[in-house]
Design an enzyme around this catalytic site. Sequence first.
Site, PDB file in Angstrom:
ATOM      1  N   ASP A 199      30.631  18.260  14.045  1.00  0.00           N
ATOM      2  CA  ASP A 199      29.240  18.612  13.765  1.00  0.00           C
ATOM      3  C   ASP A 199      28.451  17.311  13.726  1.00  0.00           C
ATOM      4  O   ASP A 199      28.667  16.465  12.849  1.00  0.00           O
ATOM      5  CB  ASP A 199      29.141  19.343  12.423  1.00  0.00           C
ATOM      6  CG  ASP A 199      28.210  20.538  12.498  1.00  0.00           C
ATOM      7  OD1 ASP A 199      27.162  20.407  13.155  1.00  0.00           O
ATOM      8  OD2 ASP A 199      28.530  21.584  11.913  1.00  0.00           O
ATOM      9  N   ARG A 254      19.264  26.359  13.640  1.00  0.00           N
ATOM     10  CA  ARG A 254      19.634  25.152  14.385  1.00  0.00           C
ATOM     11  C   ARG A 254      19.785  25.450  15.877  1.00  0.00           C
ATOM     12  O   ARG A 254      19.477  24.621  16.718  1.00  0.00           O
ATOM     13  CB  ARG A 254      20.936  24.582  13.812  1.00  0.00           C
ATOM     14  CG  ARG A 254      21.378  23.266  14.406  1.00  0.00           C
ATOM     15  CD  ARG A 254      22.626  22.731  13.719  1.00  0.00           C
ATOM     16  NE  ARG A 254      22.369  22.300  12.360  1.00  0.00           N
ATOM     17  CZ  ARG A 254      22.819  22.924  11.273  1.00  0.00           C
ATOM     18  NH1 ARG A 254      23.541  24.018  11.393  1.00  0.00           N
ATOM     19  NH2 ARG A 254      22.549  22.471  10.072  1.00  0.00           N
ATOM     20  N   TYR A 255      20.316  26.615  16.207  1.00  0.00           N
ATOM     21  CA  TYR A 255      20.515  27.027  17.590  1.00  0.00           C
ATOM     22  C   TYR A 255      19.538  28.144  17.922  1.00  0.00           C
ATOM     23  O   TYR A 255      19.195  28.953  17.058  1.00  0.00           O
ATOM     24  CB  TYR A 255      21.951  27.531  17.803  1.00  0.00           C
ATOM     25  CG  TYR A 255      23.020  26.530  17.480  1.00  0.00           C
ATOM     26  CD1 TYR A 255      23.375  25.543  18.392  1.00  0.00           C
ATOM     27  CD2 TYR A 255      23.691  26.578  16.260  1.00  0.00           C
ATOM     28  CE1 TYR A 255      24.378  24.629  18.093  1.00  0.00           C
ATOM     29  CE2 TYR A 255      24.694  25.668  15.956  1.00  0.00           C
ATOM     30  CZ  TYR A 255      25.036  24.693  16.878  1.00  0.00           C
ATOM     31  OH  TYR A 255      26.029  23.787  16.581  1.00  0.00           O
ATOM     32  N   CYS A 315      35.969  23.403  -2.703  1.00  0.00           N
ATOM     33  CA  CYS A 315      36.863  22.533  -1.945  1.00  0.00           C
ATOM     34  C   CYS A 315      36.417  21.083  -2.117  1.00  0.00           C
ATOM     35  O   CYS A 315      35.223  20.787  -2.111  1.00  0.00           O
ATOM     36  CB  CYS A 315      36.838  22.921  -0.471  1.00  0.00           C
ATOM     37  SG  CYS A 315      37.272  24.653  -0.171  1.00  0.00           S
ATOM     38  N   CYS A 373      34.075  19.659   0.757  1.00  0.00           N
ATOM     39  CA  CYS A 373      33.003  20.548   1.209  1.00  0.00           C
ATOM     40  C   CYS A 373      31.797  19.773   1.728  1.00  0.00           C
ATOM     41  O   CYS A 373      31.310  18.846   1.075  1.00  0.00           O
ATOM     42  CB  CYS A 373      32.569  21.449   0.065  1.00  0.00           C
ATOM     43  SG  CYS A 373      31.201  22.553   0.482  1.00  0.00           S
ATOM     44  N   ARG A 392      20.773  32.035  17.064  1.00  0.00           N
ATOM     45  CA  ARG A 392      21.446  32.412  15.822  1.00  0.00           C
ATOM     46  C   ARG A 392      20.897  31.607  14.659  1.00  0.00           C
ATOM     47  O   ARG A 392      20.416  30.485  14.824  1.00  0.00           O
ATOM     48  CB  ARG A 392      22.961  32.264  15.913  1.00  0.00           C
ATOM     49  CG  ARG A 392      23.441  30.891  16.348  1.00  0.00           C
ATOM     50  CD  ARG A 392      24.835  31.021  16.962  1.00  0.00           C
ATOM     51  NE  ARG A 392      25.404  29.764  17.412  1.00  0.00           N
ATOM     52  CZ  ARG A 392      25.125  29.220  18.601  1.00  0.00           C
ATOM     53  NH1 ARG A 392      24.266  29.789  19.415  1.00  0.00           N
ATOM     54  NH2 ARG A 392      25.699  28.092  18.964  1.00  0.00           N
ATOM     55  N   ARG A 438      28.854  20.939   1.924  1.00  0.00           N
ATOM     56  CA  ARG A 438      27.680  21.305   1.132  1.00  0.00           C
ATOM     57  C   ARG A 438      27.906  21.024  -0.349  1.00  0.00           C
ATOM     58  O   ARG A 438      27.297  21.647  -1.216  1.00  0.00           O
ATOM     59  CB  ARG A 438      27.333  22.789   1.340  1.00  0.00           C
ATOM     60  CG  ARG A 438      26.794  23.112   2.717  1.00  0.00           C
ATOM     61  CD  ARG A 438      26.118  24.480   2.775  1.00  0.00           C
ATOM     62  NE  ARG A 438      25.572  24.721   4.107  1.00  0.00           N
ATOM     63  CZ  ARG A 438      26.023  25.635   4.970  1.00  0.00           C
ATOM     64  NH1 ARG A 438      27.014  26.430   4.606  1.00  0.00           N
ATOM     65  NH2 ARG A 438      25.476  25.766   6.159  1.00  0.00           N
ATOM     66  N   LYS A 497      27.125  21.367  16.854  1.00  0.00           N
ATOM     67  CA  LYS A 497      28.540  21.060  17.087  1.00  0.00           C
ATOM     68  C   LYS A 497      28.759  20.596  18.524  1.00  0.00           C
ATOM     69  O   LYS A 497      28.112  21.100  19.454  1.00  0.00           O
ATOM     70  CB  LYS A 497      29.405  22.292  16.818  1.00  0.00           C
ATOM     71  CG  LYS A 497      29.390  22.770  15.381  1.00  0.00           C
ATOM     72  CD  LYS A 497      30.273  23.997  15.221  1.00  0.00           C
ATOM     73  CE  LYS A 497      30.216  24.510  13.800  1.00  0.00           C
ATOM     74  NZ  LYS A 497      28.881  25.067  13.447  1.00  0.00           N
ATOM     75  N   ASP A 549      33.261  16.587   7.970  1.00  0.00           N
ATOM     76  CA  ASP A 549      31.894  16.086   7.982  1.00  0.00           C
ATOM     77  C   ASP A 549      31.749  14.881   7.047  1.00  0.00           C
ATOM     78  O   ASP A 549      32.611  14.620   6.199  1.00  0.00           O
ATOM     79  CB  ASP A 549      30.928  17.202   7.555  1.00  0.00           C
ATOM     80  CG  ASP A 549      30.917  18.353   8.543  1.00  0.00           C
ATOM     81  OD1 ASP A 549      30.750  18.087   9.743  1.00  0.00           O
ATOM     82  OD2 ASP A 549      31.094  19.506   8.120  1.00  0.00           O
ATOM     83  N   CYS A 582      30.433  29.543  -5.030  1.00  0.00           N
ATOM     84  CA  CYS A 582      31.703  29.874  -4.386  1.00  0.00           C
ATOM     85  C   CYS A 582      32.725  30.245  -5.458  1.00  0.00           C
ATOM     86  O   CYS A 582      32.600  29.847  -6.611  1.00  0.00           O
ATOM     87  CB  CYS A 582      32.232  28.694  -3.579  1.00  0.00           C
ATOM     88  SG  CYS A 582      31.194  28.189  -2.191  1.00  0.00           S
TER      89      CYS A 582
END
Length: 340
Positions: free
Chosen positions: A307, A88-89, A105, A108, A92, A110, A314, A270, A101
């Site tokens: 985001d 995305r950037y 959560c 989440c 990185r 995702r 972000k 998000d 996981c």
Amino acid sequence: MKAAHSVSDLVASGLMTPEAGAAVAGVAERYAVALTPYLLDKLAGAPEGDPLYAQYVPSPEEAYTAPSERDDPIGDHAHSPVKGIVHRYPDRVLLKPLHACAVYCRFCFRREMVGPGGEALSPAELAAALDYVRAHPEVWEVVITGGDPFLLSPRRLAEIVGALAEIGHVGVVRLHTRVPVADPARVTPELVAALKADGLASWVAVHVNHATELTEEARAALARLADAGIPLLSQTVLLKGVNDDAAVLEALFRALVRNRVKPYYLHHPDLAPGTSHFRPSIAEGQALVKGLRGRVSGLCQPTYVLDIPGGHGKAPAAAAWIAEDGTVEDFQGVRHRYAP
């Protein structure tokens, strides 16, 4: 004690009544459920308003999807040139070796992509992802996420970190994890050793949302990482009913710094499906962050970020302190004129 992976497991553990379990059966069919034995023990006897309970135990409110919510709220798919990579950037990339996981959560971003048995990259897919990094000399930092990379065996983690260390233009690897506060016993000396490789700076970003997560066991896990020379950051999600209070955030950020963890990001939630009940307004978030400015030192101040939906990255979300008229507001709310 066994891990909980279903509503029936939560009922059997005493965390939910059979009636409450029946009310979230449909939610659990869509969004993964998992609590480690460690968390089940910590949540024993906890009320529904407990800050840990709300983060991990499914709620009927998750059945509602707001019109603005989306399956891929931060646009991972739109920026994935090869499987397992999100670019995305410019400097990185995200490397996602697995989509499982230790815990799931309830907020989440995702949540439509992760789950029990979450698909891991095959050896060929991982090789292709690493080849992508090799072919892009602008990539200086690789963020290993997923899923939770701390679920990988120390051997597999060491192989990935070692492969990245051999790519000359990669200077930093950052691993994002919930494990130190969700299953701290997993942070073994072997796992810690696997995170380091000559020629590469390794950082760990720990997801923590409330000071009560920093138990004796969690603090010991963080100390094992810090004592090994691994710099620690934190990521926190601003959650209505969990930590949307200045005193609660103050306690969390002070506790993190005391445990050698630098508060890094405070995320506005998000637009993940079924999470609207967790989202305060941007204005409420800005007021909380502004209130922290005079309460805690700069060491304890994360950057409040949003985001941008669709994969646009972000953006800082804090309110402006310098007005168009040139006045500057201090932490007590008093404005002062600044004349350079």
